[in-house]
Design an enzyme around this catalytic site. Structure first.
Site, PDB file in Angstrom:
ATOM      1  N   ASP A 101      -6.469 -17.546   2.984  1.00 46.29           N
ATOM      2  CA  ASP A 101      -6.388 -18.997   3.077  1.00 46.29           C
ATOM      3  C   ASP A 101      -6.685 -19.410   4.514  1.00 46.29           C
ATOM      4  O   ASP A 101      -6.072 -18.894   5.447  1.00 46.29           O
ATOM      5  CB  ASP A 101      -4.975 -19.462   2.703  1.00 46.29           C
ATOM      6  N   ASP A 200      -8.406 -24.689   3.007  1.00 45.46           N
ATOM      7  CA  ASP A 200      -7.399 -25.702   2.692  1.00 45.46           C
ATOM      8  C   ASP A 200      -7.741 -27.065   3.301  1.00 45.46           C
ATOM      9  O   ASP A 200      -8.210 -27.129   4.439  1.00 45.46           O
ATOM     10  CB  ASP A 200      -6.051 -25.209   3.253  1.00 45.46           C
ATOM     11  N   GLU A 257     -11.111 -26.397  -0.847  1.00 45.05           N
ATOM     12  CA  GLU A 257     -10.171 -27.319  -1.500  1.00 45.05           C
ATOM     13  C   GLU A 257     -10.653 -28.714  -1.114  1.00 45.05           C
ATOM     14  O   GLU A 257     -10.220 -29.287  -0.123  1.00 45.05           O
ATOM     15  CB  GLU A 257      -8.731 -27.094  -1.017  1.00 45.05           C
ATOM     16  N   HIS A 330      -0.892 -22.796  -6.497  1.00 45.78           N
ATOM     17  CA  HIS A 330       0.389 -22.927  -5.785  1.00 45.78           C
ATOM     18  C   HIS A 330       0.818 -24.378  -5.589  1.00 45.78           C
ATOM     19  O   HIS A 330       1.948 -24.628  -5.160  1.00 45.78           O
ATOM     20  CB  HIS A 330       0.285 -22.239  -4.418  1.00 45.78           C
ATOM     21  N   ASP A 331      -0.064 -25.346  -5.873  1.00 46.83           N
ATOM     22  CA  ASP A 331       0.264 -26.766  -5.732  1.00 46.83           C
ATOM     23  C   ASP A 331       0.434 -27.466  -7.080  1.00 46.83           C
ATOM     24  O   ASP A 331       0.714 -28.662  -7.117  1.00 46.83           O
ATOM     25  CB  ASP A 331      -0.840 -27.489  -4.955  1.00 46.83           C
TER      26      ASP A 331
END
Length: 550
Positions: A101, A200, A257, A330-331
């Site tokens: 990430d 991200d 993302e 994860h979100d």
């Protein structure tokens, strides 16, 4: 490893690991790098070819590692750089690639750059971040995690910008020296042998330089920062430079993302000369809320809405480039809890929604625990939540006029803690994740859903095998996609075609039995999620049943 072709990442199946919750090797209740290494055989057997590991860098963990204090140091709770090197080496031996990430919109407020910026207002590091002088906040922007996006510097009439938590000051991408520091860091990781990055919040790196206020959109008198800070004009210059200085040199995979990108701009992001290999599209993923950040604004969606968004997403991406297909991360909450009616949240339906997304055009992503058909956790008090965004939404919900019970209900439905609970490896106390109390409560203390004798897990293995090594692999990887319209409202059907060979996917995403007119006689059935319940002679699909056939 063999030389990789240019778009090698189209052939991958990617598994996302939330390291804190995957496997604890040393009994401290926190997952770690050696824990991941111990489970490589599990991942190999599942069939995945790449793992994406959420942030493992040194961090005070205000936002679970997305607040990075040192881009080239491993956080002690996860292990050491030597542990990472061992993981990379063992994964390579199993032909499993690793991506990390990358968080370069902001750092932690404990990062050396920010500490130097605070210590000396005349240092070059003050311009590595976005500071504004004045006795009042520069504008009324609301951060993504609630409250003002501006935090006062102690002892000065100065504020700094943070689009996320106040412990996550935004980097100033207008500064060319800062950008070069970022690129050098990225290249050192690529030299080390990581296969690429999931990137991200990347659409937030360009801010409107007028920093103007806008009319308030909430009871707090603030306005969402998005319309002035997300995917703004000029971002392309930064993204092209980022690609040119780093990714392009290494034939690596990049997954953006990229929330807030208009479909008309997808070519710029993932086209032949796009910034990234692929991006996540959140249009259909956020079906349950009107806004990804305001969880109390529920959407009361119907299958036809989801179908329209999925179809638009796939067809747009097909024209522009390549998709990163997912139903959990994860979100996001657990897909079974979000997409399936409460009365049907079972093994068969978990397989049904899996088959619906897994055979779409693009690279499939599996999030840890998704392959078991895990459900959301039910928490009874706000103190039981760890996630910064959950806590903010709870209090914002009440500020918007909802009761404490209603606000807690919204948070339970949408909390990021739902997918961050420890991975259940068996049905023992703490699910075999750890010998001791985990950092976050398990979804169930003695989990009924775990990796032992899991029907859903075996189904995922079958799907991976179909995509990667079967007679229809080339169709599922390389084929075009076209959605079928002459089906009932609650049925999502599409055809994948490659070199005049076709496979069809039909999924009933509703609670009624639906009558189907098959496009042609079924020659070969590859997937039937309800094979023990359905009668092949009848032209019907049971609730949440999915079939894949030739």
């Amino acid at each position: 490893m063999q030389e990789l072709k240019k778009d090698w990442w189209k052939d991958e199946v990617i598994y996302q690991i939330y390291p804190k919750s995957f496997n604890d090797s040393n009994g401290d209740g926190i997952g770690d790098l050696n824990g991941i290494r111990q489970k490589l055989p599990y991942l190999k057997e599942l069939g995945v070819t790449m793992i994406w590991i959420c942030p493992i860098f040194k961090s005070p963990m205000h936002d679970n590692g997305y607040d990075i204090a040192d881009y080239e140091g491993i956080d002690p709770q996860f292990g050491t750089m030597a542990d990472f090197d061992l993981l990379l080496e063992d994964a390579n031996k199993m032909d499993i690639k690793i991506i990390l990430d990358l968080v370069v919109n902001h750092t932690s407020d404990e990062h050396e750059w920010f500490q130097k910026a605070l210590a000396d207002k005349n240092s070059k590091y003050r311009d590595y971040y976005i500071f504004k002088e004045g006795k009042e906040r520069p504008n009324n922007w609301r951060s993504q995690f609630g409250g003002s996006a501006w935090e006062k510097v102690e002892g000065e009439d100065v504020y700094y910008l943070h689009l996320f938590g106040k412990e996550q000051p935004d980097l100033n991408w207008e500064n060319p020296e800062l950008r070069q520091e970022i690129y050098a860091m990225i290249n050192r990781w690529l030299e080390k042998g990581v296969a690429g990055f999931r990137i991200d919040s990347i659409t937030f790196i360009k801010k409107d330089q007028d920093f103007a206020s806008l009319p308030a959109d909430g009871a707090d008198g603030l306005v969402s920062c998005k319309s002035k800070t997300r995917n703004r004009p000029g971002i392309g210059e930064f993204l092209n430079e980022l690609k040119r200085e780093t990714f392009e040199k290494y034939n690596c995979i990049t997954v953006g993302e990229a929330s807030g990108v208009d479909y008309q701009d997808y070519e710029e992001f993932i086209g032949k000369d796009g910034y990234f290999s692929m991006i996540f599209d959140f249009h259909y993923a956020d079906i349950d809320v009107e806004s990804g950040t305001d969880w109390f604004k529920r959407s009361h969606w119907q299958v036809k809405d989801f179908k329209a968004l999925l179809e638009q997403s796939q067809e747009t991406i097909q024209k522009a480039g390549w998709a990163a297909n997912f139903i959990e991360n994860h979100d996001q909450p657990r897909a079974l809890s979000k997409l399936v009616h409460k009365d049907y949240q079972n093994t068969n339906s978990a397989c049904g929604i899996a088959a619906l997304y897994f055979f779409l055009r693009g690279t499939p992503f599996i999030y840890q625990g998704q392959e078991l058909g895990m459900l959301n956790a039910e928490r009874t008090h706000i103190d039981e939540f760890d996630d910064i965004s959950s806590i903010d939404n709870f209090y914002r919900g009440m500020a918007e006029g909802y009761s404490e019970k209603e606000a807690l209900h919204f948070v339970n439905l949408r909390s990021r803690d739902n997918t961050r609970t420890p991975m259940p490896w068996n049905n023992e106390k703490f699910g075999g994740f750890s010998q001791n109390q985990p950092w976050l409560e398990m979804t169930q203390e003695y989990p009924k859903i775990n990796t032992q004798n899991s029907i859903v897990l075996n189904f995922y293995k079958k799907m991976v095998d179909l995509r990667q090594t079967s007679e229809i692999s080339s169709i599922l990887i390389n084929g075009t996609i076209e959605f079928l319209s002459n089906v009932p409202e609650n049925v999502i059907a599409y055809v994948r075609e490659y070199q005049n060979e076709r496979v069809y996917s039909f999924t009933n995403l509703g609670t009624n039995v639906e009558e189907i007119t098959w496009p042609k006689e079924i020659e070969q059935l590859f997937v039937d999620t309800h094979e023990n319940e359905s009668d092949k002679a009848k032209n019907v699909l049971l609730p949440y049943q999915s079939v894949l056939f030739k």
